[in-house]
Design an enzyme around this catalytic site. Structure first.
Site, PDB file in Angstrom:
ATOM      1  N   LYS A 284       0.829  -1.055   0.042  1.00 55.35           N
ATOM      2  CA  LYS A 284       0.065   0.015   0.144  1.00 55.35           C
ATOM      3  C   LYS A 284       0.804   1.370  -0.009  1.00 55.35           C
ATOM      4  CE  LYS A 284      -4.629   0.562   2.048  1.00 55.35           C
ATOM      5  NZ  LYS A 284      -5.326   0.342   3.016  1.00 55.35           N
ATOM      6  N   GLU A 370     -19.633  -6.071  10.625  1.00 55.00           N
ATOM      7  CA  GLU A 370     -20.539  -5.169  11.371  1.00 55.00           C
ATOM      8  C   GLU A 370     -21.628  -6.066  12.098  1.00 55.00           C
ATOM      9  OE1 GLU A 370     -18.986  -2.723   8.010  1.00 55.00           O
ATOM     10  OE2 GLU A 370     -19.899  -4.491   8.269  1.00 55.00           O
ATOM     11  N   ARG A 398     -25.612  -2.175   7.785  1.00 56.61           N
ATOM     12  CA  ARG A 398     -25.182  -3.456   7.693  1.00 56.61           C
ATOM     13  C   ARG A 398     -25.474  -4.450   8.674  1.00 56.61           C
ATOM     14  NH1 ARG A 398     -19.494  -3.537   4.263  1.00 56.61           N
ATOM     15  NH2 ARG A 398     -20.742  -5.064   3.255  1.00 56.61           N
TER      16      ARG A 398
END
Length: 621
Positions: A284, A370, A398
């Protein structure tokens, strides 16, 4: 922003994938270098998601080079990493408008480009959608390919595993690319693994593997022996994997920054039958040292100077509501070892870094899960602890069934700290916190609080945490406070609002941090302003008092008007047969695109000027 051909000679030739596929393979490394530099310069000038895209340059180029996009389906997960994809698919000259009003969407968006086959913004959706596309392609019989690109964070989401389980069962032709940037590329991703990727994705190995299965399919002992032998051989040279057990042919890990090996492997895999899984290792922030060292801080950035290698300092003089929550959490935990703080992979965004370091035994990051976060919290509460779930408004959606089934029905005492409520700005329609008041207000046993400033936020967090008759929620925006002074923590009387300004004829009932806008408007209109504080239960006595002494009631909230706090006021007055004009101000019945918070509030008419205009126009009808 037109491209500088002298600076980006190869990239200038690759405006769209059709042109990219005409380039000689030997030019691809140079194209990747130019694309990375172009992305660096673009985001530095315009702001936006940064580190993820830098790590996905080579895989983006390789996929568009090998697959016939947009005929073939390229499905991105979340979309933070899709800036290079946008640049290569005809949007290069507009990339500096990304996340801005009337500019490019911050994530892949179906209405923006035919190359964006799935609109995204939340994680872990790509494989489910890709599976549907792959099955549709099979029925279509046109040899359309489907590729899903998912990150190591997103693949932790339960939805991704549900999709992989189903994929293994129905076994369509589909490729899942796992972009794994959790660690640097290690030594085992070297010559041996490159050779193995060639071998495992090549026709000879595939032919032998499938032929052997067919020949021995009716001889169970030999079939089982072959399977175990294959697993043993692969296990000696590649990481053991559960993806094979889910029905995928696993290949990797390979270096996700080696364009040659990526192109070769993808070319081999393109015509393989059944579910395929390619594991690539990337870095990244690749190509910009500060982002490589600290990809979290460089995940999404404001405008900055590339040459300084630093991000500009935050000039806000007041703390954000996220920080206010995090500091309150630390203060509360000092004297309460039973406080348990839970986040679904939002430690930094939710202001919990300090808490995670000071109270590691009371902190749980459950990854992008979640639903699990909420039911896990229910279990902690049943076990005698005091959980606090820190979650963004759009991510709470969610886990909605868990909120009802596992929390509210059982009357579990649990505090939801709902961040990013209301207008979030540049992340656009997938992240605007427009619906939480509407979908929580209808749930029995729920206490819902809307602080108007940072002191109120602390008081409400304290109140909700110590409320033991059921679940409670405090929702606050993605913004800084107003500079209000903190007072000693005390529990607020449940369901009681406060009159902040007295006027005549008009009463503005405000839910949340739009209070300052309401006060500015009220002073010009000689109106009363009420800080309602509670969406549920409503302060019914105060509402009746306002209705009895004013000619017009105005409700104001940073939530969808439909089903929101204002709807609750309407319902109550109708029940009481108290009929008078009511104007509901809030978020309209459409999805709100990207822009700054100030721009969007002005456009939606919920800033002070908009409130004044709306009231005057309503009175003139």
């Amino acid at each position: 922003m037109s491209i500088n051909i002298a600076k980006y000679p190869i990239l200038a030739l690759a405006e769209k994938p059709d042109a990219l596929r005409l380039l000689p393979k030997k030019n691809l490394p140079k194209l990747c270098d130019e694309l990375r530099q172009f992305l660096l310069n673009s985001v530095a000038r315009s702001s936006g998601h940064f580190a993820s895209g830098l790590g996905a340059i080579e895989i983006t180029v390789a996929l568009h080079y090998i697959y016939n996009t947009p005929f073939d389906n390229l499905v991105w997960d979340v979309g933070h990493q899709a800036y290079p994809h946008k640049i290569l698919t005809g949007r290069r000259d507009r990339i500096d408008t990304i996340r801005q009003k009337n500019g490019l969407h911050p994530f892949p968006c179906r209405t923006e480009s035919q190359y964006d086959v799935l609109s995204v913004g939340h994680s872990s959706t790509s494989i489910s959608a890709g599976l549907g596309m792959a099955i549709a392609a099979k029925k279509e019989k046109k040899n359309r390919k489907t590729v899903c690109i998912i990150g190591d964070g997103a693949i932790t989401g339960g939805m991704a595993f549900e999709a992989m389980n189903h994929t293994g069962d129905v076994a369509p032709d589909i490729l899942v690319v796992l972009n794994d940037n959790a660690m640097s590329i290690s030594e085992n991703v070297g010559a041996l693994n490159k050779h193995l990727a060639h071998l495992l994705s090549g026709k000879l190995y595939t032919t032998l593997r499938e032929s052997g299965k067919k020949v021995f399919s009716n001889i169970p002992p030999i079939k089982e022996l072959l399977k175990k032998t294959e697993e043993h051989i692969k296990g000696m040279v590649v990481p053991s994997t559960m993806f094979e057990e889910l029905g995928f042919n696993y290949i990797g890990p390979i270096d996700g920054h080696d364009i040659d090996i990526l192109v070769h492997t993808l070319k081999n895999m393109r015509d393989l039958k059944g579910p395929q899984f390619l594991h690539i290792m990337t870095k990244k922030g690749r190509g910009y040292k500060p982002a490589e060292k600290d990809p979290i801080s460089w995940h999404a950035v404001p405008k900055f100077d590339l040459s300084t290698f630093t991000l500009p300092k935050n000039k806000d003089i007041h703390p954000t509501f996220s920080r206010i929550f995090g500091d309150w959490l630390c203060d509360e935990a000092k004297n309460d070892k039973k406080l348990m703080a839970i986040t679904p992979a939002m430690r930094e965004g939710s202001g919990m870094v300090r808490f995670s370091k000071e109270h590691p035994d009371q902190y749980f990051d459950v990854a992008i899960a979640e639903q699990h976060a909420i039911t896990f919290a229910a279990g902690l509460a049943i076990g005698g602890y005091n959980p606090v779930v820190a979650i963004y408004s759009t991510f709470l959606q969610r886990g909605y069934d868990q909120v009802i089934h596992d929390i509210a029905i059982q009357g579990i005492p649990l505090l939801f700290a709902i961040d990013r409520a209301g207008i979030v700005g540049a992340d656009g329609q997938t992240h605007q916190g427009a619906f939480d008041l509407s979908f929580l207000r209808c749930i029995p046993r729920f206490i819902i609080m809307t602080p108007s400033d940072e002191n109120e936020c602390r008081q409400m967090l304290h109140t909700g945490y110590h409320y033991k008759k059921g679940p409670s929620a405090v929702r606050y925006p993605r913004s800084t406070g107003t500079g209000s002074k903190f007072q000693s923590l005390t529990t607020l009387p449940i369901g009681k609002g406060v009159i902040r300004l007295k006027g005549k004829k008009i009463a503005i009932l405000c839910f949340g941090t739009l209070l300052n806008h309401a006060l500015i408007a009220a002073k010009q209109l000689n109106a009363t302003v009420v800080d309602m504080r509670f969406v549920k239960p409503l302060d019914e006595a105060l509402i009746l008092e306002m209705a009895n002494h004013h000619q017009l009631l105005v409700t104001l909230e940073e939530n969808a008007i439909i089903g929101g706090a204002g709807s609750g006021v309407n319902e109550f007055l109708m029940h009481e047969k108290k009929i008078l004009p009511i104007l509901n101000l809030g978020l309209p019945d459409f999805f709100i695109s990207q822009g700054t918070q100030e721009e969007l509030m002005s456009d939606l008419g919920i800033d002070s000027k908009g409130i004044i205009n709306a009231i005057i126009q309503y009175q003139q009808k």
